[in-house]
Design a protein around this motif. Sequence first.
Motif, PDB file in Angstrom:
ATOM      1  N   TYR A 174       7.889  15.694  -5.339  1.00  0.00           N
ATOM      2  CA  TYR A 174       9.039  14.934  -4.853  1.00  0.00           C
ATOM      3  C   TYR A 174      10.302  15.327  -5.607  1.00  0.00           C
ATOM      4  N   THR A 233      -1.970   2.868  -5.463  1.00  0.00           N
ATOM      5  CA  THR A 233      -2.918   3.109  -4.371  1.00  0.00           C
ATOM      6  C   THR A 233      -3.863   4.252  -4.709  1.00  0.00           C
ATOM      7  N   ALA A 234      -3.326   5.330  -5.262  1.00  0.00           N
ATOM      8  CA  ALA A 234      -4.173   6.460  -5.640  1.00  0.00           C
ATOM      9  C   ALA A 234      -5.133   6.080  -6.760  1.00  0.00           C
ATOM     10  N   GLU A 276       0.803  -1.220   0.000  1.00  0.00           N
ATOM     11  CA  GLU A 276       0.000   0.000   0.000  1.00  0.00           C
ATOM     12  C   GLU A 276       0.834   1.268   0.000  1.00  0.00           C
ATOM     13  N   ARG A 277       2.139   1.186   0.164  1.00  0.00           N
ATOM     14  CA  ARG A 277       2.972   2.391   0.175  1.00  0.00           C
ATOM     15  C   ARG A 277       3.276   2.916  -1.214  1.00  0.00           C
ATOM     16  N   MET A 295      10.340   2.825  -2.668  1.00  0.00           N
ATOM     17  CA  MET A 295       9.233   3.429  -3.368  1.00  0.00           C
ATOM     18  C   MET A 295       9.844   4.371  -4.415  1.00  0.00           C
ATOM     19  N   THR A 352       2.887  10.809  -9.414  1.00  0.00           N
ATOM     20  CA  THR A 352       3.338  10.726  -8.022  1.00  0.00           C
ATOM     21  C   THR A 352       4.702  11.351  -7.813  1.00  0.00           C
ATOM     22  N   ALA A 400       2.391   4.838  -4.043  1.00  0.00           N
ATOM     23  CA  ALA A 400       1.333   5.833  -4.162  1.00  0.00           C
ATOM     24  C   ALA A 400       0.585   5.754  -5.484  1.00  0.00           C
ATOM     25  N   ARG A 435       9.077   7.099  -5.905  1.00  0.00           N
ATOM     26  CA  ARG A 435       9.074   8.539  -5.665  1.00  0.00           C
ATOM     27  C   ARG A 435      10.007   8.927  -4.530  1.00  0.00           C
ATOM     28  N   GLU A 436      10.170   8.025  -3.530  1.00  0.00           N
ATOM     29  CA  GLU A 436      11.100   8.324  -2.446  1.00  0.00           C
ATOM     30  C   GLU A 436      12.535   8.309  -2.956  1.00  0.00           C
TER      31      GLU A 436
END
Length: 729
Positions: free
Chosen positions: A379, A160-161, A154-155, A353, A375, A157, A355-356
């Motif tokens: 970032y 999930t979005a 679920e992390r 992730m 996403t 994004a 984007r991280e």
Amino acid sequence: MIHPGARRNLNERRRSRIQIGINRNNWSNLKIRTPSIGNGIRPECPPRVADDTHGKHSTARRAAAILYLGATISDCDRRRSGGCKDAAALLFVDDLLGGKAMSLERHWTTRSRQLGRYVVPCCVILGTSAAAPVAALKTGDHVPRVLILYPYDERLAATTAAGEAIRTRLLQATKARIDLFSEFLDLSRFPEAEHIGRMARYLSAKYADRRPDVVIALGEVSARFISANRRELAASAKIIVAGFSSSTAEEMDLPNDVVGAFSEFDIVKTAEMARGLQPEARHLFIIGGSSEFDRSWLSRARADLAAFSKDYETTYLEDLTIEEFTKVAAEVPRDSIILALTILKDRDGRNFMPREAVKQIAETAGAPIYGPYLTYIDYGVVGGSVVTFESLGKTVADLALEAVAGKPISNLESRQTYVADARQLERWGLSEKNLPAGAIQMFKEPTFWEQYWLAAVFALAVITFQGTVIAGLLIERRRRQAAETESRHRLLEVVHLNQSATAGALSASIAHELNQPLGAIRSNAEAAAVILRSERPDLELIGQILVDIQDDDQRAHDVISRIRGLLKKRSEIDWQEFDLNDVTTSAIRILRGEAERGSVVVSSSQTSRELPVRADRVHVQQVILNLATNAMDAMLEVITTEKRLLLETRLTAESKVELSISDTGPTSPTSDSPVFSSRSIPPSQPGQDSAFPSRVRSSRPTAARSRPPTVLEAERSFVLCCLSHEMGE
């Protein structure tokens, strides 16, 4: 046999069935467990059917009663030594069978075995036929089930979005009359075949009784999973895939009945957007991770960017650790374009992730970074050509709704949009004018007008109104000042005329004043000439004569100066500080010749201390002269010995300076009020500019014979106005 106490209780309760709460109409609310049958199995009785005894479910009710009776008899048969004490059970069955249970009870000892042998199978058959309508009813009210498969946890994004957008759309369209299920496969961190098999078996068992009608697979990983395990998980369900391109779907060789909401993540469009924002760029860097998905992205990017990369020095940054990615990105030239794909895993096998990972790289990057995912915005990336989650969610949800409704569905494309981060544009000095047409700027600070336009319009309206009022007031003030100036000039002209008239009236007195010093000068000069013609001139006496001549000359000069000041035409009031006693003395000197000619004795009573006031000296002197002249005119017919004129100055108890002029002439027969009387004004104090002569008054009314009364009144009013204006009244 039945216990005697149980028999009596049974007969009594038959007669008062209402008292113990067992009634045909309460059948649907009862659920009684039967005694054990066989190996301790206790069948439930009755099933939930209609309440009427003789209706369409009466057969099922009777069958249940017989089943219950048979179980009870069998139980009593096993316990025949002690007798059957279940009176309530027999009463219940007797009620169901319309009173037939008692007759059965009479013969239970002889037929228990036969009854137990035949009743149970018959009840099972009848109970099955009675339950069929209930199952059919549930099928008619079937609530559709939709299962959403997420490829990662679920992390992530992006998926999930997108999933949340799908759920929102489905719930709104069906008014929440739909069952939604979500499963996060997490196959990026657990890509092993054994784990995939365990996950498939787990989901197959989990949804064994709730098979989904539609399965939505987000991403390539989820699409491969459901395609491989469709038979075990949802053999009859419609399969909808989303989150990747149609070319990728062709490479995956999906089944023909699988429908997709495809998203063309066109990296070339993102690169073209970067070139428009950085036309001076000469270097191109493409970043990708080490997972299977990352490598496939890099492979597709190489093919898609083959033509675009010919205009740049192109470098593919792959199979590096996150620290190496960050270091290399920080050292790139400023005229570079960095395209970030995905980094799900680095060379050391660490999972991220995307984007991280991009955020960590962008913090110290030496050039702008662009990406194909929404996403990545916020970032550190400037922007890119992306598919919005709202667009993807709406497309997938619409396909699912049509599939649930039994309508034919086909592949659809999700529209792409150019998106840019306004903060990154400002960070790198990129002009928003170079963005593609229709690009959306996120995190753009609204202008003052956009944010406060209503308040600004209201404020402008108020300011405009106030400005108009202020302008009107200023114009009115200027007009008033002009009118006041004109009025003052006219009044000054009137005063000048009055001064000229006063000088004419006092001409004899003025001539007398001048004749005295001039005559003295002539006499002294003649005497000096005689002395000088003598044989032995007395030089000391000549010196005294010369001093007298100088004094008389100064006296004549003062007289001429006073007359000049009196006759001088002025455009403004000459405010100055002076001693009121000096002005009074000067006025007496001017009046002396006129007084002697009229046989008037002029005297003054002055305080020993100075009385400093601030006003126009000439005008105050003129007022004193006018009042004194009027007083002398009033005494023309008075006996010579009684003609007296007194000018008195004093300091009142209220610390105000007062000048009074009194005479011995007759009073006016028409009025008891003075012709002129000004207000008492505080004396001038050191350092204060608002002190004036206090009060100039006549002891009684007099007549102005030498000039028109209107001119005299105007002059007096003018002086009073000057005094009052400076005082601030």
